[in-house]
Design an enzyme around this catalytic site. Sequence first.
Site, PDB file in Angstrom:
ATOM      1  N   ASP A  19      -0.194  30.971  47.849  1.00 11.14           N
ATOM      2  CA  ASP A  19      -0.595  30.096  48.969  1.00 11.14           C
ATOM      3  C   ASP A  19       0.362  30.226  50.155  1.00 11.14           C
ATOM      4  OD1 ASP A  19       1.442  28.865  47.498  1.00 11.14           O
ATOM      5  OD2 ASP A  19       0.701  26.829  47.845  1.00 11.14           O
ATOM      6  N   LEU A  45      -1.010  17.973  37.606  1.00  9.42           N
ATOM      7  CA  LEU A  45      -2.463  17.854  37.792  1.00  9.42           C
ATOM      8  C   LEU A  45      -2.810  17.248  39.151  1.00  9.42           C
ATOM      9  CD1 LEU A  45      -3.439  16.793  34.155  1.00  9.42           C
ATOM     10  CD2 LEU A  45      -3.546  19.053  35.212  1.00  9.42           C
ATOM     11  N   SER A  46      -1.806  17.102  39.990  1.00  4.18           N
ATOM     12  CA  SER A  46      -1.968  16.623  41.364  1.00  4.18           C
ATOM     13  C   SER A  46      -2.531  15.214  41.482  1.00  4.18           C
ATOM     14  CB  SER A  46      -2.801  17.595  42.202  1.00  4.18           C
ATOM     15  OG  SER A  46      -2.488  17.360  43.552  1.00  4.18           O
ATOM     16  N   SER A  86      -1.041  13.194  43.265  1.00  2.00           N
ATOM     17  CA  SER A  86      -0.774  12.838  44.669  1.00  2.00           C
ATOM     18  C   SER A  86      -1.990  13.140  45.533  1.00  2.00           C
ATOM     19  CB  SER A  86       0.476  13.549  45.187  1.00  2.00           C
ATOM     20  OG  SER A  86       0.355  14.947  45.100  1.00  2.00           O
ATOM     21  N   ASP A 131      -4.280  21.476  46.938  1.00  2.00           N
ATOM     22  CA  ASP A 131      -4.609  20.332  46.089  1.00  2.00           C
ATOM     23  C   ASP A 131      -5.681  19.449  46.729  1.00  2.00           C
ATOM     24  OD1 ASP A 131      -2.561  21.435  44.700  1.00  2.00           O
ATOM     25  OD2 ASP A 131      -1.151  19.779  44.989  1.00  2.00           O
TER      26      ASP A 131
HETATM   27  P1  ADP Z   1       1.578  15.400  40.968  1.00  2.00           P
HETATM   28  O1  ADP Z   1       0.834  15.407  42.262  1.00  2.00           O
HETATM   29  O2  ADP Z   1       1.681  16.760  40.377  1.00  2.00           O
HETATM   30  O3  ADP Z   1       1.064  14.403  39.979  1.00  2.00           O
HETATM   31  P2  ADP Z   1       3.683  14.577  42.734  1.00  2.00           P
HETATM   32  O4  ADP Z   1       5.143  14.432  42.576  1.00  2.00           O
HETATM   33  O5  ADP Z   1       3.173  15.460  43.806  1.00  2.00           O
HETATM   34  O6  ADP Z   1       3.084  14.988  41.304  1.00  2.00           O
HETATM   35  O7  ADP Z   1       3.044  13.145  43.007  1.00  2.00           O
HETATM   36  C1  ADP Z   1       3.266  12.095  42.112  1.00  2.00           C
HETATM   37  C2  ADP Z   1       3.576  10.849  42.893  1.00  2.00           C
HETATM   38  O8  ADP Z   1       2.400  10.417  43.612  1.00  2.00           O
HETATM   39  C3  ADP Z   1       3.912   9.688  41.990  1.00  2.00           C
HETATM   40  O9  ADP Z   1       5.285   9.691  41.648  1.00  2.00           O
HETATM   41  C4  ADP Z   1       3.558   8.497  42.872  1.00  2.00           C
HETATM   42  O10 ADP Z   1       4.567   8.258  43.833  1.00  2.00           O
HETATM   43  C5  ADP Z   1       2.333   9.003  43.630  1.00  2.00           C
HETATM   44  N1  ADP Z   1       1.075   8.615  42.962  1.00  2.00           N
HETATM   45  C6  ADP Z   1       0.101   9.431  42.520  1.00  2.00           C
HETATM   46  N2  ADP Z   1      -0.921   8.743  41.962  1.00  2.00           N
HETATM   47  C7  ADP Z   1      -0.599   7.445  42.060  1.00  2.00           C
HETATM   48  C8  ADP Z   1      -1.243   6.232  41.663  1.00  2.00           C
HETATM   49  N3  ADP Z   1      -2.419   6.222  41.027  1.00  2.00           N
HETATM   50  N4  ADP Z   1      -0.598   5.072  41.947  1.00  2.00           N
HETATM   51  C9  ADP Z   1       0.592   5.070  42.564  1.00  2.00           C
HETATM   52  N5  ADP Z   1       1.237   6.174  42.961  1.00  2.00           N
HETATM   53  C10 ADP Z   1       0.673   7.353  42.713  1.00  2.00           C
HETATM   54 MG    MG Z   2       1.425  16.469  43.984  1.00  2.00          MG
END
Ligand code: ADP
Ligand code: MG
Length: 385
Positions: free
Chosen positions: A37, A125-126, A128, A172
Amino acid sequence: MSVIEDVVATFRDAVGHEPDGVFAAPGRVNLIGEHTDHNEGHVLPFAIDRHCRVAAGRRADDVVTVRSAQEPGDAVSTTLEALPRARGWSAYALGTLWALRDAGLPGRHGWDLVVAGDVPLGAGLSSSAALECAVALAVAELSGAAFDRATLARAGRRAENDVVGAPVGIMDQAASLLCRDGAALLLDCRTLQGEDVALGLDEAGLVTLVVDTRVRHDLADGGYADRRAACVAAADALGVPALRDATPDMLGRLDGRLRRRARHVVTEQARVHRVVELLRTQRPADVGPELTASHASLRDDFAVSVPALDAVVEAVLEHGALGARLVGGGFGGSALVLAPTTTADSIGEAVRRRAADDGHPEPVVREVHPAGGARREPWAPGARH
Ligand code: ADP
Ligand code: MG
């Protein structure tokens, strides 16, 4: 109670009335195309059957509140004006609202947002992007904005880049918003053009597993920046705009380390296209060896693997998997496994046994299935469900 009723009930309890709508956006996994990417190449993610749901309601004032079932604690409350200063987990949601307003979201009112999801946080698994995309779709639809999904994806990425401060690409968000059920999205990271590629996994009796090693190295951020810089240096030395434009015969012009880094990107680009060809000719089982070749290239040429990931790949191949590779930036994190559905349980056991033998943390194994992109849930205020 269904997951939809659940998030509606939480909204009602917290906010005091029904939401205006409920929206869901999926997580994703990238089948192949790792570290392509940031070289303006191709990736091939698919959306998975785990979602972030957002119940959203308009407010009369300029206040924005957000709550999450995954982040116990009080609601985060702010104003439209203060959105870009959001910090912590709420920055993903509030930053997306900020970016969409900057892109012309109509309306000058605030929002109540209640989040509940089953995409595991930080497991590759994203979660975020799922959060950003659910918020983006919610506020855009409820505002009657005529934004296309690419605009929503860009708003999610901007939230992550400019408010959270994570230098991520757009894969993502594109996967979460644009994927069709049962298909991967061949995304050209230079033009952002996407194309559906049917996976046909179910029909072939195949399943994908994501193994979270729960190992993450401190050097991950520095290592990622170093590999990006090496790719830029290699492209400069070759006189091409990005490594996407490099061909195998050019690699001999680079020396040692840069040659290996560039060779990963050049061979990975070729693997993406071979995988697309295999899927288009209904040969999903033959994708396995391409995944394993990708892992070897990430390990030997790009040097971003760690022993816990190599052990997962070895163990699953010994127990019937067709192929496996590390996914994400590397230096820990997760591996993706393609396997016959019948072997999924024994592969899970083998991976846990091997981690115990090697003294690694116990990995978490999850089956993931292809799913469609973000959607409005079939729920309306006042209707019976
Ligand atoms: P990934 O995207 O791979 O799961 P990231 O570090 O990019 O990991 O993002 C994870 C972060 O996104 C979490 O630590 C939190 O801050 C935020 N996040 C994601 N989903 C939620 C949710 N359902 N509620 C609250 N925060 C969330
Ligand atoms: Mg992420």
